[in-house]
Design an enzyme around this catalytic site. Structure first.
Site, mmCIF file in Angstrom:
data_model
loop_
_atom_site.group_PDB
_atom_site.id
_atom_site.type_symbol
_atom_site.label_atom_id
_atom_site.label_comp_id
_atom_site.label_asym_id
_atom_site.label_seq_id
_atom_site.Cartn_x
_atom_site.Cartn_y
_atom_site.Cartn_z
ATOM 1 N N LYS A 201 0.830 -1.213 0.000
ATOM 2 C CA LYS A 201 0.000 0.000 0.000
ATOM 3 C C LYS A 201 0.865 1.265 0.000
ATOM 4 O O LYS A 201 0.664 2.196 -0.783
ATOM 5 C CB LYS A 201 -0.905 -0.016 1.238
ATOM 6 C CG LYS A 201 -1.611 1.277 1.526
ATOM 7 C CD LYS A 201 -2.613 1.588 0.455
ATOM 8 C CE LYS A 201 -3.067 3.029 0.530
ATOM 9 N NZ LYS A 201 -4.149 3.333 -0.365
ATOM 10 N N CYS A 255 -2.971 10.926 1.175
ATOM 11 C CA CYS A 255 -2.330 9.654 0.808
ATOM 12 C C CYS A 255 -0.951 9.901 0.213
ATOM 13 O O CYS A 255 0.061 9.621 0.827
ATOM 14 C CB CYS A 255 -3.216 8.934 -0.200
ATOM 15 S SG CYS A 255 -4.933 8.861 0.344
HETATM 16 N N1 SAJ Z 1 -0.990 15.139 -8.910
HETATM 17 C C1 SAJ Z 1 -0.035 15.846 -9.656
HETATM 18 N N2 SAJ Z 1 0.333 15.349 -10.875
HETATM 19 C C2 SAJ Z 1 -0.179 14.197 -11.382
HETATM 20 C C3 SAJ Z 1 -1.126 13.465 -10.621
HETATM 21 C C4 SAJ Z 1 -1.509 13.961 -9.385
HETATM 22 O O1 SAJ Z 1 0.454 16.900 -9.229
HETATM 23 O O2 SAJ Z 1 0.205 13.827 -12.503
HETATM 24 C C5 SAJ Z 1 -1.415 15.644 -7.584
HETATM 25 C C6 SAJ Z 1 -2.921 15.887 -7.480
HETATM 26 O O3 SAJ Z 1 -3.283 17.141 -7.995
HETATM 27 C C7 SAJ Z 1 -3.128 15.787 -5.967
HETATM 28 C C8 SAJ Z 1 -2.117 14.722 -5.560
HETATM 29 O O4 SAJ Z 1 -1.178 14.630 -6.617
HETATM 30 O O5 SAJ Z 1 -2.823 16.983 -5.306
HETATM 31 C C9 SAJ Z 1 -2.671 13.352 -5.272
HETATM 32 O O6 SAJ Z 1 -3.724 13.056 -6.186
HETATM 33 P P1 SAJ Z 1 -3.904 11.654 -6.921
HETATM 34 O O7 SAJ Z 1 -5.101 11.773 -7.784
HETATM 35 O O8 SAJ Z 1 -2.644 11.241 -7.556
HETATM 36 O O9 SAJ Z 1 -4.106 10.603 -5.736
HETATM 37 P P2 SAJ Z 1 -5.056 10.543 -4.425
HETATM 38 O O10 SAJ Z 1 -4.232 11.020 -3.264
HETATM 39 O O11 SAJ Z 1 -6.353 11.175 -4.649
HETATM 40 O O12 SAJ Z 1 -5.280 8.941 -4.304
HETATM 41 C C10 SAJ Z 1 -4.166 8.104 -4.167
HETATM 42 C C11 SAJ Z 1 -4.262 6.926 -5.173
HETATM 43 N N3 SAJ Z 1 -3.003 6.206 -5.212
HETATM 44 C C12 SAJ Z 1 -2.386 5.908 -6.367
HETATM 45 O O13 SAJ Z 1 -2.804 6.260 -7.447
HETATM 46 C C13 SAJ Z 1 -1.137 5.083 -6.277
HETATM 47 C C14 SAJ Z 1 -5.411 5.992 -4.772
HETATM 48 O O14 SAJ Z 1 -5.420 4.847 -5.618
HETATM 49 C C15 SAJ Z 1 -5.249 5.559 -3.309
HETATM 50 O O15 SAJ Z 1 -6.327 4.736 -2.894
HETATM 51 C C16 SAJ Z 1 -5.256 6.803 -2.459
HETATM 52 O O16 SAJ Z 1 -4.127 7.607 -2.835
HETATM 53 C C17 SAJ Z 1 -5.163 6.391 -0.982
HETATM 54 O O17 SAJ Z 1 -6.192 6.466 -0.284
HETATM 55 O O18 SAJ Z 1 -4.103 5.931 -0.554
#
Ligand code: SAJ
Length: 406
Positions: A201, A255
C-alpha cells in the site's frame, strides 16, 4: 454480519458496497453527528454514484450506530494520522478501535484493518496491545490487513473494479475475508501476509509521489531555461517505455502527500530518493508563490489584494481540502506577512480561509491575476469570464492567449 468501524471516505463506501451486495452490515462511528446525518438519509461527502449506492444499501437494510456490534467480522477504517516531525504513522485510532472490538467480540472473531499503516505497524503497535490484554492472536482473535486503493473522484467505480490485496496470518482466514470482498469486487484479490500488504500500500502511493516529484522537478528545470515542460512531457510520453506524470502546484490529499513519509521516517538512511521527492513536492507551492511574484512584477501588479487563487481542494472535482497545495501556498505566504491572497472554490461552501469568496463573479471582479490551482471542470466551462485577466495556469488547461505557466 460485518461491523464496519469508521465511516469516513473509505469506511462508508465500503460498508455501502458490501450491504448493497447482500452482506449484512452495521456501520459504526464514534461521531454522533455523522451517524445522525446518515440515519437521516444523507451522505456525508460527494462522490459520483455514492448517493445511489447509499440508497441501495439502505434498501438492503444497512444500519448506522455509535455502538460496536458483537459479531464475527470487523472492518476497521479509521484515520491514521502521521507525526509531521518524526514522519511516522500514528496508529492510535487503529489500536483504540481494535481494543474496543475486543470488548465486545466473540472468541475467534476477525478484525480486518483497512486503514493505511506503515510496514510493521501491526507487529509493533497492534499485536502487543492485543497480547497485553491477554488475548491470543490466531485463537481468540484473527488479524487481517486489507488496504484500500480507491481514488477520490472515482471511488465507487474503483471499489468495484480495482484489484485488491488481503494480508492475513493464516491462509484460511485470508480466503474467508476474500469472499466478503469478492461479493462486490470484480478485480483480482491477492492473499498474502500482513507485512507484505502493509508495504504494498505504502509503496504504491510512494511510486506515484516520486513520479509526480520528477514531473515537478522537470517543471523547474524547464522554467529555468524557458522550455515548455508540457510539450517536452508530451513528446517523451510518445516513447513506448516512458510515462511521465504532470507537474502541478503541489501534492495534496491524505495519501500521496503523507504515506511516503512513513518510509522516510522508518528508514531515514535508506529512503533517499523518496525523501528528496517528498521535499520537492512539498516545496512546489513555494515555487508557485515565486512565480506569482515574478508575474506580478512583469505585469506591474503591485498589490497582492488583486491576486486570487482558484481552487482550495487538493485536486479537481472533489470537496476534500486535506493537505491541499492552495492551503500550503497560503501558509508559505503567511510567513512573508503579506495580506492573504483571495480564494474561491466552487466545491467549498463553508469558510475555511481568510478572504474566501463564495461567488465566482465577485471573486473575479476583485482581482487582476487569477492563479488556477485546481483543474475543476467548473473553470473549464468558464474561460470566457477570465478574458482580460492575467492568468497563471498551474495545470496547462487554459486555452486563452497569453496564459502564464509554472
Ligand atoms: N498530482 C499531480 N500530478 C499528477 C497526478 C496527481 O500533481 O500527474 C497531484 C494531485 O493534484 C493531488 C495529488 O497529486 O494533489 C494526489 O492526487 P492523486 O489523484 O494522484 O491521488 P489521491 O491522493 O487522490 O489517491 C491516491 C491513489 N493512489 C495511487 O494512485 C497510487 C489511490 O489509488 C489511493 O487509494 C489513495 O491515494 C489512498 O487512499 O491511498
Amino acid at each position: 454480519m460485518i461491523n464496519v468501524i469508521g465511516l469516513g471516505y473509505i469506511g462508508l463506501p465500503t460498508a455501502l458496497m458490501m450491504a448493497s451486495h447482500g452482506v449484512e452490515v452495521v456501520g459504526t462511528d464514534y461521531n454522533k453527528d455523522l451517524v445522525a446525518t446518515l440515519n437521516a438519509g444523507h451522505t456525508t461527502f460527494k462522490e459520483d454514484g455514492l448517493d445511489e449506492l447509499f440508497q441501495a444499501a439502505l434498501a438492503a437494510g444497512i444500519k448506522f450506530t455509535t455502538e460496536y456490534q458483537r459479531t464475527d467480522t470487523y472492518i476497521v477504517s479509521v484515520p491514521t494520522p502521521y507525526d509531521k516531525f518524526s514522519k511516522k504513522v500514528d496508529a492510535c485510532y487503529v489500536v483504540a478501535a481494535v481494543k474496543d472490538v475486543l470488548k465486545v467480540c466473540p472468541k475467534g472473531a476477525t478484525v480486518v484493518i483497512e486503514s493505511t499503516v506503515s510496514p510493521g505497524t501491526i507487529d509493533r503497535y497492534v499485536r502487543p496491545e492485543i497480547e497485553a490484554l491477554g488475548f491470543k492472536i490466531g485463537e481468540d482473535i484473527n488479524l487481517v490487513h486489507a488496504p484500500e486503493r480507491i481514488i477520490p473522484g472515482n471511488m465507487v467505480y474503483e471499489l468495484l473494479h480495482n484489484n485488491r490485496t488481503i494480508g492475513a496470518d493464516s491462509r484460511e482466514i485470508g480466503e474467508k475475508i476474500k469472499e466478503y470482498y469478492a461479493s462486490f469486487c470484480q478485480g483480482e484479490i491477492v492473499v498474502t501476509d500482513i507485512r507484505t500488504a502493509e508495504m504494498t500500500k505504502v509503496v504504491e502511493n510512494t511510486f506515484r509521489a516520486v513520479n509526480i516529484a520528477f514531473a515537478n522537478e522537470l517543471s523547474r528545470i524547464c522554467r529555468h531555461d524557458n522550455m515548455d515542460v508540457y510539450e517536452i512531457i508530451k513528446i517523451c510520453n510518445m516513447h513506448p517505455r516512458v510515462n511521465i506524470l504532470q507537474p502541478g502546484p503541489g501534492v495534496g490529499g491524505h495519501c500521496i502527500s503523507v504515506d511516503p513519509w512513513f518510509l522516510v521516517g522508518d528508514y531515514p538512511s535508506l529512503a533517499k530518493v523518496i525523501d528528496e521527492s517528498m521535499k520537492t513536492n512539498d516545496s512546489q507551492p513555494t515555487f508557485v508563490l515565486n512565480r506569482i511574484h515574478e508575474i506580478m512584477q512583469e505585469k506591474g501588479i503591485t498589490d497582492n489584494r488583486r491576486v486570487g487563487l482558484y481552487g482550495l481542494t487538493y485536486k479537481e472535482n472533489v470537496d476534500d481540502c486535506r493537505e491541499s497545495p492552495t492551503l500550503q501556498l497560503l501558509e508559505a505566504q503567511e510567513r512573508h506577512l503579506a495580506r492573504p491572497l483571495k480564494c474561491y472554490d466552487p466545491f467549498i461552501t463553508r469558510d475555511i480561509v481568510a478572504n474566501q469568496y463564495h461567488d465566482f463573479d465577485a471573486f473575479l471582479d476583485d482581482i487582476d491575476l487569477v492563479v488556477v490551482m485546481v483543474k475543476h471542470d467548473h473553470i473549464k466551462q468558464n474561460w470566457d469570464k477570465l478574458k482580460g485577466k492575467v492568468i497563471l495556469d498551474c495545470h496547462n488547461i487554459c486555452p486563452l492567449e497569453g496564459t502564464y505557466h509554472i
